[in-house]
Design a protein around this motif. Sequence first.
Motif, PDB file in Angstrom:
ATOM      1  N   GLU A 164      21.259  57.662  54.213  1.00  0.00           N
ATOM      2  CA  GLU A 164      21.976  58.329  54.392  1.00  0.00           C
ATOM      3  C   GLU A 164      21.291  59.880  53.752  1.00  0.00           C
ATOM      4  OE1 GLU A 164      25.270  56.571  52.336  1.00  0.00           O
ATOM      5  OE2 GLU A 164      25.661  55.699  53.401  1.00  0.00           O
ATOM      6  N   LEU A 165      21.640  60.405  53.443  1.00  0.00           N
ATOM      7  CA  LEU A 165      21.497  62.015  52.796  1.00  0.00           C
ATOM      8  C   LEU A 165      21.548  61.856  51.642  1.00  0.00           C
ATOM      9  CD1 LEU A 165      21.948  65.211  54.760  1.00  0.00           C
ATOM     10  CD2 LEU A 165      20.035  64.226  54.379  1.00  0.00           C
ATOM     11  N   ASP A 166      22.489  61.192  51.089  1.00  0.00           N
ATOM     12  CA  ASP A 166      22.211  60.842  49.480  1.00  0.00           C
ATOM     13  C   ASP A 166      21.951  59.873  48.831  1.00  0.00           C
ATOM     14  OD1 ASP A 166      24.957  62.035  49.345  1.00  0.00           O
ATOM     15  OD2 ASP A 166      26.179  60.722  49.409  1.00  0.00           O
TER      16      ASP A 166
ATOM     17  N   GLY B 262      14.858  59.570  63.042  1.00  0.00           N
ATOM     18  CA  GLY B 262      14.261  58.353  62.711  1.00  0.00           C
ATOM     19  C   GLY B 262      14.961  57.594  63.465  1.00  0.00           C
ATOM     20  N   ARG B 263      16.670  57.965  63.109  1.00  0.00           N
ATOM     21  CA  ARG B 263      17.597  56.836  64.128  1.00  0.00           C
ATOM     22  C   ARG B 263      16.831  56.393  65.304  1.00  0.00           C
ATOM     23  NH1 ARG B 263      23.642  56.179  62.837  1.00  0.00           N
ATOM     24  NH2 ARG B 263      22.707  56.294  60.913  1.00  0.00           N
TER      25      ARG B 263
ATOM     26  N   ASP C 260      13.208  69.423  52.358  1.00  0.00           N
ATOM     27  CA  ASP C 260      13.947  68.909  54.196  1.00  0.00           C
ATOM     28  C   ASP C 260      13.075  68.339  54.760  1.00  0.00           C
ATOM     29  OD1 ASP C 260      10.844  69.724  54.012  1.00  0.00           O
ATOM     30  OD2 ASP C 260      10.570  72.097  54.626  1.00  0.00           O
ATOM     31  N   SER C 261      13.245  67.893  56.373  1.00  0.00           N
ATOM     32  CA  SER C 261      13.355  67.191  57.193  1.00  0.00           C
ATOM     33  C   SER C 261      11.360  66.880  57.298  1.00  0.00           C
ATOM     34  CB  SER C 261      13.485  67.373  58.417  1.00  0.00           C
ATOM     35  OG  SER C 261      15.346  67.165  58.685  1.00  0.00           O
TER      36      SER C 261
ATOM     37  N   LEU D  39      11.149  64.600  53.813  1.00  0.00           N
ATOM     38  CA  LEU D  39      11.996  63.836  53.800  1.00  0.00           C
ATOM     39  C   LEU D  39      11.059  62.762  54.121  1.00  0.00           C
ATOM     40  CD1 LEU D  39      15.497  63.638  54.503  1.00  0.00           C
ATOM     41  CD2 LEU D  39      14.405  61.880  55.063  1.00  0.00           C
TER      42      LEU D  39
ATOM     43  N   THR E 105      27.916  59.312  53.131  1.00  0.00           N
ATOM     44  CA  THR E 105      27.349  59.090  54.393  1.00  0.00           C
ATOM     45  C   THR E 105      28.128  57.702  55.288  1.00  0.00           C
ATOM     46  OG1 THR E 105      25.701  60.328  54.422  1.00  0.00           O
ATOM     47  CG2 THR E 105      25.873  59.379  57.131  1.00  0.00           C
TER      48      THR E 105
ATOM     49  N   MET F 173      28.183  64.765  49.629  1.00  0.00           N
ATOM     50  CA  MET F 173      27.342  64.120  50.655  1.00  0.00           C
ATOM     51  C   MET F 173      27.343  62.346  51.176  1.00  0.00           C
ATOM     52  SD  MET F 173      23.855  66.380  51.519  1.00  0.00           S
ATOM     53  CE  MET F 173      23.611  65.584  49.335  1.00  0.00           C
TER      54      MET F 173
ATOM     55  N   GLN G 259      19.275  70.191  54.427  1.00  0.00           N
ATOM     56  CA  GLN G 259      18.490  69.899  54.898  1.00  0.00           C
ATOM     57  C   GLN G 259      18.610  68.189  54.972  1.00  0.00           C
ATOM     58  OE1 GLN G 259      16.437  72.554  54.531  1.00  0.00           O
ATOM     59  NE2 GLN G 259      16.410  73.445  52.817  1.00  0.00           N
ATOM     60  N   GLY G 260      17.038  68.318  55.973  1.00  0.00           N
ATOM     61  CA  GLY G 260      16.742  66.204  55.938  1.00  0.00           C
ATOM     62  C   GLY G 260      17.370  65.865  57.235  1.00  0.00           C
ATOM     63  N   VAL G 261      18.575  67.034  57.968  1.00  0.00           N
ATOM     64  CA  VAL G 261      19.396  65.861  59.163  1.00  0.00           C
ATOM     65  C   VAL G 261      18.844  65.829  59.610  1.00  0.00           C
ATOM     66  CG1 VAL G 261      21.002  66.445  59.881  1.00  0.00           C
ATOM     67  CG2 VAL G 261      21.716  67.120  57.499  1.00  0.00           C
ATOM     68  N   GLY G 262      17.041  66.637  60.486  1.00  0.00           N
ATOM     69  CA  GLY G 262      17.017  66.509  61.776  1.00  0.00           C
ATOM     70  C   GLY G 262      15.543  65.411  61.554  1.00  0.00           C
ATOM     71  N   ALA G 263      15.312  64.959  60.219  1.00  0.00           N
ATOM     72  CA  ALA G 263      14.305  63.568  59.859  1.00  0.00           C
ATOM     73  C   ALA G 263      15.548  62.078  60.347  1.00  0.00           C
ATOM     74  CB  ALA G 263      14.236  63.607  58.429  1.00  0.00           C
ATOM     75  N   LEU G 264      16.670  62.839  58.957  1.00  0.00           N
ATOM     76  CA  LEU G 264      17.393  60.876  59.855  1.00  0.00           C
ATOM     77  C   LEU G 264      17.744  61.150  61.314  1.00  0.00           C
ATOM     78  CD1 LEU G 264      19.810  60.826  56.682  1.00  0.00           C
ATOM     79  CD2 LEU G 264      17.622  60.078  56.763  1.00  0.00           C
TER      80      LEU G 264
ATOM     81  N   PHE H  29      16.201  52.667  59.308  1.00  0.00           N
ATOM     82  CA  PHE H  29      17.334  53.644  59.122  1.00  0.00           C
ATOM     83  C   PHE H  29      18.266  53.883  59.516  1.00  0.00           C
ATOM     84  CE2 PHE H  29      12.971  55.695  59.412  1.00  0.00           C
ATOM     85  CZ  PHE H  29      12.969  57.474  59.185  1.00  0.00           C
TER      86      PHE H  29
END
Lengths: 368, 98
Positions: free
Chosen positions: B63-65, A114-115, B38-39, B42, A3, A1, A106-111, B59
Motif C-alpha cells: 500500500e502507499l502507506d 508492480g502488482r 515518486d514511482s 519507489l 489501502t 491514505m 505519488q507512487g501509484v504507478g509503481a504499485l 505486491f
Amino acid sequence: MTTSPGGRAGIRAFDEADLGQVARIWDTVFRPGSSLASRDTAGFLRRTLLSDPWHDPELPSLVYAQQDGQVIAFLGSSVRRMRFDGRSIRAVSSAHFMIDPASSVQGVGALLLGRLLAGPQELTTTDTANAATQLLWRRFGGRPAHLSGVGWVRVFRPSSVARHVLAERGGKARWFLRAPATPLWRLADVVLRRAVDLASPSRLQGSPTAGSTEPLSATAAPAELEPVWEGFRLRPEYEAAHFEALHEDLSRFGKGVPVAAVVRRGDRTLGAYVYLLEPGGVCPVLAIVCAEGDAPAVVSSLFDHASSHEAAALVGRVEPHAQESLNQSGAQFFAAEVRRLLHSRDPDLLATIDSGSASMTRLDGEWW
Amino acid sequence: MIPERSIILPKIREIFADRLHVELPPDGVGLISGGFVDSLALVELLLQIETEFGVSPDFEQLELDDFESLSAIEQLVLRSMPADGGQAEVESAGAVEG
C-alpha cells in the motif's frame, strides 16, 4: 491514505462501475493522439477489457481508487492465450497506463505496475510505453524486444502520403489538400511511384512467387493458421470466437476497414495478413503471419491488395520472419517511436521471442 | 525472532541518501503525501530493500502507506521477512556497513 478494498483507498480490479471514470481519464490523457475511430471510449474499454472472450478474472485490469471512490489511476490488462513449446500459457498485454493529471498522489504507478507484473501470467508485454513507463518497466526487470523498435513503410502513392502528412499538421496547407483528384496529383503519383518502384529490388527482379489470396474468415482462421503457427515455438492460441471478437473490435473502433486475407498455394496455406484499409491513407499493418520462406508471397499479396485498393502507403512494425521480404519488396525501415517491452520470469520464453521463433503481432497486443 | 530496529532504520536512511538521492523531509511530513517519493524512486527503493535485506515485499499486500515514513518502510521490511524473522539477512546487512 490507507489501502485496501471496501471503501478504502487502494488498488482493486477494474469493473463495470469504473467505466465512466476511467473513460474520462483516458479521454484526457490519450484522446488527443489517439488512432481510435470511435469516440465511445467507455464502450471501447468495456469491449476490449471486460467483455472480450479472453477476459480472465485472475488477470484483471487494475484501478487505484481513493477513499471517496474516485479513480485516479488505471492499468489495463488485455489477456491473450498463447502456446509455448506445446503448452498453453497466459500473456497479458498491458495498456492504457494512466494517472489522472488532476491527481497529485505519488507512487501509484509503481504499485499498479508492480502488482500487474507480479501476476500469475507467464508473459507481460506493452506496445505503447512512453519514456516514463519504459523506465518503470526496466526497473521492474522488463526489457525491449529486439527488432520491435524497427518500423517499416511501403509507399504506393507518394503525393497522397505527402497530403496525408500535411493534413495531419493542418494549418495553411489545407486549401492545397482539397483537390485530391486533380490530374496534377495523379501525374505526380505516377512519376513518384515509378521512381520508388525502380528503387525496389523485387521490381527489378520480378515479383515473388505468387499465391492465391482469399478473405480470411473468423470461422476458418484457426484451421487455416494452425499449420503456419506450428513452425513457431511461441504462437497465439485462438479459437474462432477470438478472431470474431478481433474483427468486430477492428470494425468498430479501428481507423479504416479491416482486411484479413489468407494466401495459399494449392492446398497449402502460406500465411495471412491483417491491416486497416483507408483509401488515400497511410494504413497500419497489424499482422503478417507466415514462415520466413513463404514471406515473399504473403508480403507481395499484401502490397498488391493495398496498392490496388487505393492505400497511399502501408506502415507496420518489423516481424523477424518477414523482414527480408519487406526489404526486397521496397519497404523502407525506420526507428519506431516506441518498442514492445517484455517481462517474464522465464528466460527461455524471452529468448524465444528474441530469436525470432515467436509469432507475435500487433493483434496479440495493442492494435489500436 | 524480531530483528533489531537499529539495524534496519539506518540502512533505510542510507538507501535514501546514497541510492535514491532523496533528502528526507522533516518529521511529520509524509514521504508519499509530501511528494518526496515518486514511482521511479519507489521502485528503486523496493529493489534496494530486496538487495540490502534479502526480502521481496508482496505486491498483493503493498500500500502507499507502507512508504509514507521511514518507520512504515521499516515495518514493511520486517513483515516481509521469512518466518524465522530473517535474522541472518538483517545481521548480515548491518555487518556489511559496519
